[in-house]
Design a protein around this motif. Sequence first.
Motif, PDB file in Angstrom:
ATOM      1  N   TYR A  29       0.845  -1.195   0.000  1.00  0.00           N
ATOM      2  CA  TYR A  29       0.000   0.000   0.000  1.00  0.00           C
ATOM      3  C   TYR A  29       0.883   1.248   0.000  1.00  0.00           C
ATOM      4  CZ  TYR A  29      -3.211  -3.543   1.769  1.00  0.00           C
ATOM      5  OH  TYR A  29      -3.944  -4.692   1.931  1.00  0.00           O
ATOM      6  N   ARG A  30       0.416   2.259  -0.716  1.00  0.00           N
ATOM      7  CA  ARG A  30       1.173   3.518  -0.738  1.00  0.00           C
ATOM      8  C   ARG A  30       0.216   4.679  -0.944  1.00  0.00           C
ATOM      9  NH1 ARG A  30       6.237   5.229  -4.743  1.00  0.00           N
ATOM     10  NH2 ARG A  30       6.409   7.380  -4.009  1.00  0.00           N
ATOM     11  N   VAL A  31       0.399   5.729  -0.159  1.00  0.00           N
ATOM     12  CA  VAL A  31      -0.338   6.971  -0.350  1.00  0.00           C
ATOM     13  C   VAL A  31       0.486   7.898  -1.230  1.00  0.00           C
ATOM     14  CG1 VAL A  31      -1.126   9.081   0.781  1.00  0.00           C
ATOM     15  CG2 VAL A  31      -1.736   6.867   1.741  1.00  0.00           C
ATOM     16  N   TYR A  32      -0.134   8.409  -2.288  1.00  0.00           N
ATOM     17  CA  TYR A  32       0.503   9.389  -3.161  1.00  0.00           C
ATOM     18  C   TYR A  32       0.009  10.775  -2.770  1.00  0.00           C
ATOM     19  CZ  TYR A  32       2.441   5.809  -6.223  1.00  0.00           C
ATOM     20  OH  TYR A  32       3.170   4.759  -6.730  1.00  0.00           O
ATOM     21  N   LEU A  33       0.956  11.672  -2.551  1.00  0.00           N
ATOM     22  CA  LEU A  33       0.621  12.993  -2.036  1.00  0.00           C
ATOM     23  C   LEU A  33       0.180  13.967  -3.113  1.00  0.00           C
ATOM     24  CD1 LEU A  33       3.566  13.502   0.469  1.00  0.00           C
ATOM     25  CD2 LEU A  33       1.310  12.538   0.901  1.00  0.00           C
ATOM     26  N   ASN A  34       0.630  13.752  -4.361  1.00  0.00           N
ATOM     27  CA  ASN A  34       0.285  14.713  -5.409  1.00  0.00           C
ATOM     28  C   ASN A  34      -1.227  14.697  -5.623  1.00  0.00           C
ATOM     29  OD1 ASN A  34       1.293  12.082  -6.201  1.00  0.00           O
ATOM     30  ND2 ASN A  34       0.596  12.582  -8.267  1.00  0.00           N
ATOM     31  N   GLY A  35      -1.844  15.869  -5.507  1.00  0.00           N
ATOM     32  CA  GLY A  35      -3.296  15.956  -5.622  1.00  0.00           C
ATOM     33  C   GLY A  35      -3.747  15.674  -7.039  1.00  0.00           C
ATOM     34  N   GLU A  36      -4.553  14.633  -7.208  1.00  0.00           N
ATOM     35  CA  GLU A  36      -5.081  14.283  -8.524  1.00  0.00           C
ATOM     36  C   GLU A  36      -6.576  14.013  -8.408  1.00  0.00           C
ATOM     37  OE1 GLU A  36      -2.948  11.104 -10.345  1.00  0.00           O
ATOM     38  OE2 GLU A  36      -1.005  12.095 -10.211  1.00  0.00           O
TER      39      GLU A  36
ATOM     40  N   LEU B  49      -6.602   1.647  -7.181  1.00  0.00           N
ATOM     41  CA  LEU B  49      -7.039   2.325  -5.967  1.00  0.00           C
ATOM     42  C   LEU B  49      -7.513   1.272  -4.970  1.00  0.00           C
ATOM     43  CD1 LEU B  49      -8.980   5.459  -7.273  1.00  0.00           C
ATOM     44  CD2 LEU B  49      -6.802   5.424  -6.048  1.00  0.00           C
ATOM     45  N   ALA B  50      -7.164   1.464  -3.713  1.00  0.00           N
ATOM     46  CA  ALA B  50      -7.350   0.409  -2.713  1.00  0.00           C
ATOM     47  C   ALA B  50      -8.815   0.155  -2.404  1.00  0.00           C
ATOM     48  CB  ALA B  50      -6.600   0.775  -1.435  1.00  0.00           C
TER      49      ALA B  50
ATOM     50  N   LEU C 186      -4.788   6.424  -2.305  1.00  0.00           N
ATOM     51  CA  LEU C 186      -4.172   5.212  -1.769  1.00  0.00           C
ATOM     52  C   LEU C 186      -4.173   4.121  -2.830  1.00  0.00           C
ATOM     53  CD1 LEU C 186      -3.067   3.561   0.681  1.00  0.00           C
ATOM     54  CD2 LEU C 186      -5.450   2.974   1.181  1.00  0.00           C
ATOM     55  N   CYS C 187      -2.980   3.680  -3.237  1.00  0.00           N
ATOM     56  CA  CYS C 187      -2.843   2.580  -4.195  1.00  0.00           C
ATOM     57  C   CYS C 187      -2.575   1.274  -3.453  1.00  0.00           C
ATOM     58  CB  CYS C 187      -1.693   2.840  -5.158  1.00  0.00           C
ATOM     59  SG  CYS C 187      -1.959   4.202  -6.313  1.00  0.00           S
ATOM     60  N   LYS C 188      -3.004   0.188  -4.063  1.00  0.00           N
ATOM     61  CA  LYS C 188      -2.792  -1.154  -3.524  1.00  0.00           C
ATOM     62  C   LYS C 188      -2.312  -2.054  -4.654  1.00  0.00           C
ATOM     63  CE  LYS C 188      -5.496  -4.975  -1.479  1.00  0.00           C
ATOM     64  NZ  LYS C 188      -6.853  -5.339  -0.962  1.00  0.00           N
ATOM     65  N   ARG C 189      -1.306  -2.868  -4.379  1.00  0.00           N
ATOM     66  CA  ARG C 189      -0.812  -3.823  -5.361  1.00  0.00           C
ATOM     67  C   ARG C 189      -0.400  -5.101  -4.652  1.00  0.00           C
ATOM     68  NH1 ARG C 189       4.625  -2.939  -8.235  1.00  0.00           N
ATOM     69  NH2 ARG C 189       4.472  -5.207  -8.147  1.00  0.00           N
ATOM     70  N   SER C 190      -0.286  -6.179  -5.406  1.00  0.00           N
ATOM     71  CA  SER C 190       0.145  -7.440  -4.818  1.00  0.00           C
ATOM     72  C   SER C 190       1.585  -7.320  -4.358  1.00  0.00           C
ATOM     73  CB  SER C 190       0.015  -8.575  -5.837  1.00  0.00           C
ATOM     74  OG  SER C 190      -1.326  -8.743  -6.225  1.00  0.00           O
ATOM     75  N   GLN C 191       1.926  -8.078  -3.298  1.00  0.00           N
ATOM     76  CA  GLN C 191       3.320  -8.104  -2.873  1.00  0.00           C
ATOM     77  C   GLN C 191       4.160  -8.628  -4.022  1.00  0.00           C
ATOM     78  OE1 GLN C 191       3.256 -10.773   0.483  1.00  0.00           O
ATOM     79  NE2 GLN C 191       3.974 -12.487  -0.726  1.00  0.00           N
TER      80      GLN C 191
END
Length: 254
Positions: free
Chosen positions: A48-55, A71-72, A183-188
């Motif tokens: 999981y990762r939060v991207y700060l750039n406003g989109e 998106l998670a 918040l993005c989500k991807r497989s390990q």
Amino acid sequence: KENVDSRHNRGRGGETTRFHTVNVAQPVRFSRKCPTGWYHYEGTASCYRVYLNGENYWDAVQTCQRVNGSLATFTADQELRFILAQEWDLEEKTFVRKDQHRFWVGYQYVITNRNHSLEGHWEVAYKGSSEVFLPPDPIFGSAMAEKENVLCAQLQCFHFPTLRHHGLHSWFAENCYEKSSFLCKRSQTCVDIKDNIVDEGYYFTPKGNDPCLSCTCHNGEPEMCVAALCERPQGCQQYRKDPKECCKFTCLDP
């Protein structure tokens, strides 16, 4: 080891066989299953990762897809609690109050009735998992267009540790063209010792303390690992092993 039970270890000449340990393989512990900047959750084998750039919502979708994610969405309450407990680095760029953090997640609210109050239901934005739970009724954002029939989901968590510890959060249905963190989500995945992502089926050296380990990447896990043992460098009394290159030494002698 020397003098190991002389009754069973005598050579032909009657002398006791002497065993000398050259090197010992250690249990392997793999420290990372996600690229740098991503948080790993064992319960879903996901990163999981939060991207700060406003989109806006649609641009956020494309950004997540470019890193092989989406998106998670959440499959269980434990997964959501894991997300709420993290200290996402959101101090520099915020789009709401400093004590609150909001980010796009992978749900959309479909409006079915606008008569007296907005009525509708949540849907997973991108199908594919029947296990994903849907949020409760949302708080409606203030920037809605009257003709919009679909709103997009923002998850709000809190900056204060005590509030995060109790899992307090809110769900917002917001205009999809508003800009927000997401918040993005991807497989390990398999990550090698130099922090490169490794594709399925390829050989690699996992992140850890052994640069002489070679494994096969399978379902984001290192498997069928083989280790190489190195001789110490000849003609050098003091030396340092390279932590990321197998059998590479730096001689420290004057």
